[in-house]
Scaffold this motif. Structure first.
Motif, PDB file in Angstrom:
ATOM      1  N   PRO A  25      39.503  43.647  48.028  1.00 17.23           N
ATOM      2  CA  PRO A  25      40.542  42.653  47.732  1.00 17.23           C
ATOM      3  C   PRO A  25      40.174  41.221  48.134  1.00 17.23           C
ATOM      4  CG  PRO A  25      41.463  44.586  48.821  1.00 17.23           C
ATOM      5  CD  PRO A  25      39.984  44.656  48.978  1.00 17.23           C
ATOM      6  N   ALA A  26      39.113  41.052  48.933  1.00 16.03           N
ATOM      7  CA  ALA A  26      38.688  39.708  49.351  1.00 16.03           C
ATOM      8  C   ALA A  26      37.896  39.068  48.214  1.00 16.03           C
ATOM      9  CB  ALA A  26      37.844  39.801  50.619  1.00 16.03           C
ATOM     10  N   LYS A  27      38.595  38.490  47.282  1.00 12.00           N
ATOM     11  CA  LYS A  27      37.979  38.012  46.044  1.00 12.00           C
ATOM     12  C   LYS A  27      37.414  36.600  46.208  1.00 12.00           C
ATOM     13  CE  LYS A  27      39.040  37.499  41.112  1.00 12.00           C
ATOM     14  NZ  LYS A  27      40.093  37.599  40.090  1.00 12.00           N
ATOM     15  N   ASP A  28      36.241  36.371  45.593  1.00 12.39           N
ATOM     16  CA  ASP A  28      35.612  35.041  45.564  1.00 12.39           C
ATOM     17  C   ASP A  28      35.494  34.443  46.962  1.00 12.39           C
ATOM     18  OD1 ASP A  28      35.216  34.846  42.729  1.00 12.39           O
ATOM     19  OD2 ASP A  28      37.373  34.530  42.518  1.00 12.39           O
ATOM     20  N   ALA A  51      35.671  44.086  65.454  1.00  9.94           N
ATOM     21  CA  ALA A  51      35.003  43.719  64.207  1.00  9.94           C
ATOM     22  C   ALA A  51      35.758  42.613  63.474  1.00  9.94           C
ATOM     23  CB  ALA A  51      34.900  44.947  63.300  1.00  9.94           C
ATOM     24  N   LEU A  52      35.142  42.108  62.402  1.00  3.45           N
ATOM     25  CA  LEU A  52      35.825  41.253  61.440  1.00  3.45           C
ATOM     26  C   LEU A  52      36.139  42.113  60.227  1.00  3.45           C
ATOM     27  CD1 LEU A  52      36.780  38.563  60.175  1.00  3.45           C
ATOM     28  CD2 LEU A  52      34.402  38.139  59.491  1.00  3.45           C
ATOM     29  N   GLN A  53      37.406  42.416  60.015  1.00  2.77           N
ATOM     30  CA  GLN A  53      37.832  43.246  58.894  1.00  2.77           C
ATOM     31  C   GLN A  53      38.536  42.349  57.862  1.00  2.77           C
ATOM     32  OE1 GLN A  53      36.977  46.154  58.230  1.00  2.77           O
ATOM     33  NE2 GLN A  53      37.014  47.550  59.968  1.00  2.77           N
ATOM     34  N   ILE A  54      37.826  42.082  56.750  1.00  2.00           N
ATOM     35  CA  ILE A  54      38.378  41.209  55.715  1.00  2.00           C
ATOM     36  C   ILE A  54      39.007  42.112  54.654  1.00  2.00           C
ATOM     37  CG2 ILE A  54      37.903  39.279  54.164  1.00  2.00           C
ATOM     38  CD1 ILE A  54      35.291  38.828  55.757  1.00  2.00           C
ATOM     39  N   LEU A  55      40.276  42.399  54.835  1.00  2.00           N
ATOM     40  CA  LEU A  55      40.987  43.341  53.964  1.00  2.00           C
ATOM     41  C   LEU A  55      41.603  42.646  52.745  1.00  2.00           C
ATOM     42  CD1 LEU A  55      42.832  45.327  56.757  1.00  2.00           C
ATOM     43  CD2 LEU A  55      40.742  45.980  55.562  1.00  2.00           C
ATOM     44  N   GLY A  56      41.645  41.360  52.755  1.00  2.00           N
ATOM     45  CA  GLY A  56      42.227  40.605  51.645  1.00  2.00           C
ATOM     46  C   GLY A  56      41.877  39.145  51.816  1.00  2.00           C
ATOM     47  N   TYR A  90      29.653  46.023  55.662  1.00  2.00           N
ATOM     48  CA  TYR A  90      30.021  47.085  54.714  1.00  2.00           C
ATOM     49  C   TYR A  90      30.923  46.414  53.676  1.00  2.00           C
ATOM     50  CZ  TYR A  90      31.119  51.951  53.323  1.00  2.00           C
ATOM     51  OH  TYR A  90      31.237  53.145  52.654  1.00  2.00           O
ATOM     52  N   THR A  91      30.523  46.487  52.393  1.00  2.00           N
ATOM     53  CA  THR A  91      31.223  45.676  51.400  1.00  2.00           C
ATOM     54  C   THR A  91      31.385  46.380  50.061  1.00  2.00           C
ATOM     55  OG1 THR A  91      31.193  43.535  50.266  1.00  2.00           O
ATOM     56  CG2 THR A  91      29.055  44.525  50.742  1.00  2.00           C
ATOM     57  N   GLN A  92      32.458  46.027  49.388  1.00  2.00           N
ATOM     58  CA  GLN A  92      32.754  46.471  48.017  1.00  2.00           C
ATOM     59  C   GLN A  92      33.397  45.294  47.290  1.00  2.00           C
ATOM     60  OE1 GLN A  92      35.522  49.503  49.025  1.00  2.00           O
ATOM     61  NE2 GLN A  92      33.978  50.881  49.887  1.00  2.00           N
ATOM     62  N   ASN A  93      33.476  45.395  45.962  1.00  2.00           N
ATOM     63  CA  ASN A  93      34.064  44.295  45.204  1.00  2.00           C
ATOM     64  C   ASN A  93      34.967  44.807  44.093  1.00  2.00           C
ATOM     65  OD1 ASN A  93      34.546  41.611  44.810  1.00  2.00           O
ATOM     66  ND2 ASN A  93      32.635  41.170  43.742  1.00  2.00           N
ATOM     67  N   LEU A  94      35.712  43.878  43.496  1.00  2.00           N
ATOM     68  CA  LEU A  94      36.509  44.178  42.312  1.00  2.00           C
ATOM     69  C   LEU A  94      35.615  44.104  41.076  1.00  2.00           C
ATOM     70  CD1 LEU A  94      39.513  41.916  43.309  1.00  2.00           C
ATOM     71  CD2 LEU A  94      39.521  44.410  43.308  1.00  2.00           C
ATOM     72  N   LYS A  95      36.191  44.366  39.927  1.00  2.00           N
ATOM     73  CA  LYS A  95      35.433  44.286  38.691  1.00  2.00           C
ATOM     74  C   LYS A  95      34.948  42.863  38.438  1.00  2.00           C
ATOM     75  CE  LYS A  95      35.651  45.500  33.791  1.00  2.00           C
ATOM     76  NZ  LYS A  95      36.496  46.062  32.701  1.00  2.00           N
ATOM     77  N   ASP A  96      35.820  41.889  38.746  1.00  2.00           N
ATOM     78  CA  ASP A  96      35.427  40.495  38.617  1.00  2.00           C
ATOM     79  C   ASP A  96      35.552  39.817  39.975  1.00  2.00           C
ATOM     80  OD1 ASP A  96      38.123  40.578  38.892  1.00  2.00           O
ATOM     81  OD2 ASP A  96      38.576  39.177  37.274  1.00  2.00           O
ATOM     82  N   GLY A  97      35.204  38.528  40.028  1.00  2.00           N
ATOM     83  CA  GLY A  97      35.213  37.822  41.310  1.00  2.00           C
ATOM     84  C   GLY A  97      33.888  37.996  42.025  1.00  2.00           C
TER      85      GLY A  97
END
Length: 617
Positions: A357-360, A328-333, A385-392
């Motif tokens: 943690p992968a912001k913007d 897979a492609l795991q974008i952890l940061g 499968y994705t999640q985000n921070l409060k901003d970005g």
């Protein structure tokens, strides 16, 4: 008295005969040889020789450009015009059919050059000479030209052909001369970069190769290895461009814990660092790619997979889950990064993990397919499968996403039970089912941070056979903040919104339902719900903003037409194209054609929904 008349008679004859010979009309000049005709005859002769060898039971090897890569093809037997072949790929032998017309004349010549003996076969040598000389192989044609001297008749014909071909080539060269200044350099031409990043064409490129070394110089003749570049051991200044040359970069570790990893690389907003696959080549990171600790990096044009998963059962009720790489492609940061035009397939988990943690960052123009698995309870693994921070902001755009047929596998799964699902732009993606309609839902929900899910923009996506767009479920907050769902086409599914303060749903075409549950302000404007189906196919062309030679095409084939005219207005006016199957991107093109006046007719094969990757050639 008789002597004088006789002498006069002889003298007159001597004068008249030369005069009569002189006055005889000259023979007409021989017309210019038909170059295309004798080239075609040479190719036909070589093809006939190849068939003779095959029919005699002999195996023959040719090298031909299949799957955008020079690969060895072993022709085993003939049946009419079709030849059986086996292709030696990175993953084993593949069998199929190949027509003689699919084999380049040069490949035919290379295959038969050793078997055509100079001692016995002047005609065969002439055929070889014709093909090599016409194709620009001067060294090979010169050697055969010398051998032809043993055959006066064929050598005389070779001289005629040489002169005619040379004249034709000179004529073509003269016509093209004014355009010679605008040179194209594979791997370093301004036309292959976004207009705003034209400076990338001017920087000194670095190179990575399968046989590269950490101690290399990063040049084409002394390339680096992949690991030292990805892990930041090689010094890359902002604005560096690294070309990864063709090949399978197989990570030596082959367990779930082993990945290609990228980290400690930092560009700038004005000058990102680009790691890009060689143009027109298959560049594979075999084992998967894990990302973290990078900034302003573009990862572009690579295949990400795990070879162990190809052909392996994903039903873990019957096949054990062995400790194999996920692929897979795991974008952890990583911040401010772009993942462009990737082929992500054959992952045993998610296709892409796009974590908070992968912001913007942005996933763009990629094909994501054949991911996930099933256990005793349900399916696991999603295309993204994705999640985000409060901003970005996270952007998911212009991708082709294949929906897994197993229940429990989602196409887009933006979900978390303890964090944020905020600031998403999901735009111009093509999402279609993988064999089981009404599955693989497109979900954005479950955000439990302050305000629930906020700033959600879902625009101009094309869905077919997917359960639908589901926004807001599973969230534990009283109300999510806002979502904006505009100009999407949903066929065979629904748009469902739950618990929002504001839900703006406008300009969508839905063959299903639009529903809003517990929504304070519901803007329902210009939507078409179950309108009459058009009589002609509906065609959508989505150009690629990072690659001017690429576009995605989706066709809703309402009446199962065999072909459709596609307008490429604004993308290209004239030129050659090929269409590729997203699920077999490295296979032979489905279709090749010439575009005239921004229009081309493409085959649909009577299918309800068709997706292509279009490439300018």
């Amino acid at each position: 008295m008789l002597i004088l008349p006789r002498l006069l008679s002889i003298t007159l004859c001597l004068i008249i005969i030369p005069l009569s010979l002189k006055s005889e009309p000259e023979k007409p000049t021989t017309p210019s040889p038909n170059i295309s005709k004798f080239y075609s005859e040479a190719v036909n002769l070589l093809g006939a020789r190849l068939k003779e060898r095959l029919n005699s039971g002999k195996k023959v090897s040719v090298y031909t450009k299949l799957k955008k890569k020079r690969q060895k093809v072993v022709l085993v037997s003939t049946k009419g015009a079709a030849l059986m072949y086996e292709i030696k790929t990175n993953y084993g032998m593949t069998k199929g059919k190949l027509s003689l017309k699919d084999i380049k004349p040069v490949d035919l010549a290379n295959t038969l050059s050793k078997s055509i003996s100079s001692a016995k076969d002047g005609t065969g040598l002439l055929a070889l000479y014709t093909v090599y000389y016409n194709s620009g192989y001067s060294k090979k044609s010169g050697a055969i030209y010398k051998r032809l001297k043993k055959y006066p008749e064929q050598f005389k014909e070779a001289k005629i052909r040489k002169k005619a071909i040379a004249a034709q080539l000179a004529k073509k060269k003269k016509k093209k001369a004014p355009k010679a200044a605008a040179k194209k350099s594979k791997g370093n031409s301004g036309s292959i970069w976004p207009a705003t990043y034209a400076w990338m064409a001017k920087v000194k490129p670095y190179y990575v190769a399968v046989n590269g070394k950490e101690s290399g110089k990063g040049s084409k003749s002394s390339p680096w290895d992949i690991s030292s570049v990805l892990t930041g051991k090689q010094k890359l200044d902002p604005g560096s461009v690294v070309w990864v040359l063709e090949g399978n970069y197989k990570n030596p570790g082959r367990t779930k814990k082993d990945w290609h990893t990228i980290g400690r690389i930092k560009g700038t907003a004005e000058k990102p660092i680009v790691i890009r696959g060689e143009l027109g080549a298959r560049v594979t990171l075999d084992g998967g790619l894990k990302v973290g600790g990078i900034e302003h990096v573009w990862v572009w044009g690579l295949e990400i997979t795990a070879s162990e998963n190809i052909g392996r059962s994903r039903d873990y009720r019957t096949a054990p889950n062995l400790d194999l790489p996920e692929g897979a492609l795991q974008i952890l940061g990583g911040r401010n990064c772009k993942y462009i035009n990737l082929i992500i397939q054959e992952s045993s988990a998610n296709g892409v993990g796009f974590w908070k943690p992968a912001k913007d960052s942005e996933i763009y123009g990629s094909v994501i397919a054949k991911y996930g698995y099933r256990d005793a309870k349900r399916g696991h693994g999603h295309a993204i499968y994705t999640q985000n921070l409060k901003d970005g902001k996270k952007i998911i755009s212009n991708n082709i996403i294949w929906g897994h047929p197993i229940h429990g596998c989602f196409s887009i799964h933006a979900y978390t039970e303890g964090s944020y699902i905020n600031n998403y732009e999901v735009i111009e993606n093509i999402v279609y089912h993988g064999g089981q309609p009404k599955r693989s839902p497109f979900l954005i929900g479950g955000g439990n941070g302050e305000g629930g899910t906020t700033d959600i923009y879902i625009e101009r996506n094309l869905l077919y056979g997917i359960r639908g767009i589901e926004i807001g479920p599973y969230s534990k907050v009283p109300k999510n903040t806002d979502c904006h769902i505009k100009d999407n086409v949903v066929v065979g599914g629904n748009i469902a919104i739950q618990r929002y303060k504001l839900a703006e749903v406008t300009g969508n075409t839905v063959y299903g339902r639009i529903s809003a549950n517990q929504v304070d302000e519901f803007v329902d404007k210009d939507n078409k719900v179950n309108p009459p189906k058009p009589k002609k196919p509906s065609v959508y062309v989505l150009p690629n903003k990072y690659d001017p030679s690429r576009a995605h095409i989706a066709v809703y084939n309402w009446n199962k037409a065999k072909t459709v005219k596609v307008s490429l207005d604004g993308f290209m006016k004239t030129g050659n194209i090929e269409l590729r199957d997203p699920l077999d991107y490295y296979g032979e093109p489905i279709f090749r054609a010439k575009v005239s006046n921004s229009e081309v007719t493409v085959p649909l094969g009577g299918k309800d929904f068709v997706v292509f990757v279009l490439l300018k050639k």
